[in-house]
Design a protein around this motif. Structure first.
Motif, short mmCIF file in Angstrom:
data_model
loop_
_atom_site.label_atom_id
_atom_site.label_comp_id
_atom_site.label_asym_id
_atom_site.label_seq_id
_atom_site.Cartn_x
_atom_site.Cartn_y
_atom_site.Cartn_z
N HIS A 97 12.95 -9.71 26.27
CA HIS A 97 13.58 -9.70 24.81
C HIS A 97 15.16 -9.97 25.24
CE1 HIS A 97 10.39 -7.40 24.48
NE2 HIS A 97 9.65 -7.97 23.34
N GLU A 98 15.99 -10.94 24.35
CA GLU A 98 17.12 -11.10 24.36
C GLU A 98 17.96 -10.54 23.32
OE1 GLU A 98 17.59 -15.52 26.67
OE2 GLU A 98 15.90 -14.47 27.64
N LYS A 99 20.21 -10.42 24.15
CA LYS A 99 20.59 -10.11 22.53
C LYS A 99 21.57 -11.28 23.38
CE LYS A 99 22.55 -6.54 20.71
NZ LYS A 99 23.14 -5.18 19.87
N THR A 124 18.00 -3.60 16.88
CA THR A 124 19.19 -3.65 18.24
C THR A 124 19.16 -4.30 17.87
OG1 THR A 124 16.72 -3.65 19.79
CG2 THR A 124 17.82 -1.47 19.02
N GLY A 125 18.77 -5.75 17.87
CA GLY A 125 19.24 -7.03 18.20
C GLY A 125 18.79 -7.62 18.14
N TYR A 126 18.06 -7.62 19.28
CA TYR A 126 16.92 -8.33 20.39
C TYR A 126 16.00 -9.20 19.80
CZ TYR A 126 19.23 -5.93 24.54
OH TYR A 126 19.48 -5.14 25.15
N GLU A 127 15.55 -9.65 20.59
CA GLU A 127 15.04 -11.20 19.88
C GLU A 127 13.65 -11.18 21.01
OE1 GLU A 127 15.03 -14.98 18.30
OE2 GLU A 127 16.93 -14.98 18.86
N GLU A 170 24.91 -0.90 24.23
CA GLU A 170 23.52 -1.00 24.66
C GLU A 170 22.67 0.44 26.15
OE1 GLU A 170 21.98 -4.10 23.62
OE2 GLU A 170 23.85 -4.53 22.76
N TYR A 221 21.97 -5.38 30.55
CA TYR A 221 23.32 -6.22 30.14
C TYR A 221 24.30 -5.25 30.91
CZ TYR A 221 23.43 -0.52 29.55
OH TYR A 221 23.19 0.79 29.62
N ARG A 262 23.70 -14.58 26.07
CA ARG A 262 22.41 -13.94 26.11
C ARG A 262 22.02 -13.24 27.32
NH1 ARG A 262 19.76 -15.80 21.25
NH2 ARG A 262 17.83 -14.26 22.24
N ASN A 293 19.99 1.32 22.79
CA ASN A 293 19.48 0.47 22.94
C ASN A 293 18.40 0.01 23.24
OD1 ASN A 293 20.55 -0.90 20.16
ND2 ASN A 293 22.28 -2.39 21.06
#
Length: 215
Positions: A79-81, A45-48, A198, A190, A92, A201
């Motif tokens: 967790h952010e993206k 999903t591209g989050y960290e 999203e 989001y 972000r 996601n």
């Protein structure tokens, strides 16, 4: 937006639930373990993960002339993206959080009110602690599976702000699911303009929640 205030409010609700249930040895401190999201889902999903924050809420509560110092330790795992906000560029601004709060059993029942709160009540709690979130409107409900339990995930829209600029956001909140010791709630936020990606996601992240926040 102040995520610490959200966790503090959850802790305060729990303390309120303990009023009148004192006098039981060993019920003076309660701590949840941090939750998290499976690493594979984060990569897809591209989050960290950006933070695992503990907030201890302490208060003297009592009944019938008896009082006790109660401590409730909650955790919020963020967790952010980065997403494209047009004129604001890549920011972000997409967040997925796992909130954990301890189950507290007294005489065979749980007195942490989060267990019984609806998504509407939970999102009201979230929004009331963010100065720049308002005009929350319910959009839809769906069923998701978190930690092998079916629960309701509700989607809301709200007016917010990012770096002083107005921004319409989507909020996804799930009703609490329980482990042996804790209650888990997920919160996804989001910008509406990236909902096409999203929304799915957030659903994937919710269904990939794990008990061990260090994973």
């Amino acid at each position: 937006m102040n995520r610490r205030a959200v966790v503090a409010s959850v802790g305060s609700l729990t303390l309120a639930g303990l009023a009148g249930c004192l006098g039981v040895v060993g019920f003076d401190e309660h701590e949840a373990s941090p939750g998290g999201v499976d690493a594979t889902a984060l990569e897809e999903t591209g989050y960290e993960r950006t933070a695992v924050e503990e907030l201890a809420v302490e208060e003297d509560v009592g009944a019938l002339g008896y009082s006790e110092r109660i401590v409730v330790r909650n955790h919020m795992t963020d967790h952010e993206k980065a997403v494209n906000l047009g004129p604001l560029g890549s920011q972000r601004a997409a967040v997925f959080a796992v909130l954990t709060t301890p189950k507290i059993g007294v005489v065979g029942r749980n007195v942490n009110p989060v267990e019984e709160m609806s998504t509407a009540e939970l999102v009201e709690l979230v929004a009331s602690n963010y100065d720049d979130v308002g005009d929350v409107s319910h959009e839809a409900d769906e069923t998701v599976t978190i930690l092998e339990q079916s629960t309701t995930q509700s989607q809301f829209t709200a007016d917010a702000a990012f770096d002083g600029s107005p921004l319409e956001v989507a909020l996804h909140v799930t009703e609490a699911v329980e482990t042996d010791d804790d209650l888990f709630v997920t919160i996804g936020v989001y910008p509406e303009q990236v909902a096409f990606e999203e929304e799915e996601n957030v659903r994937e992240l919710a269904e990939a929640v794990v008990e061990d926040g260090n994973r």
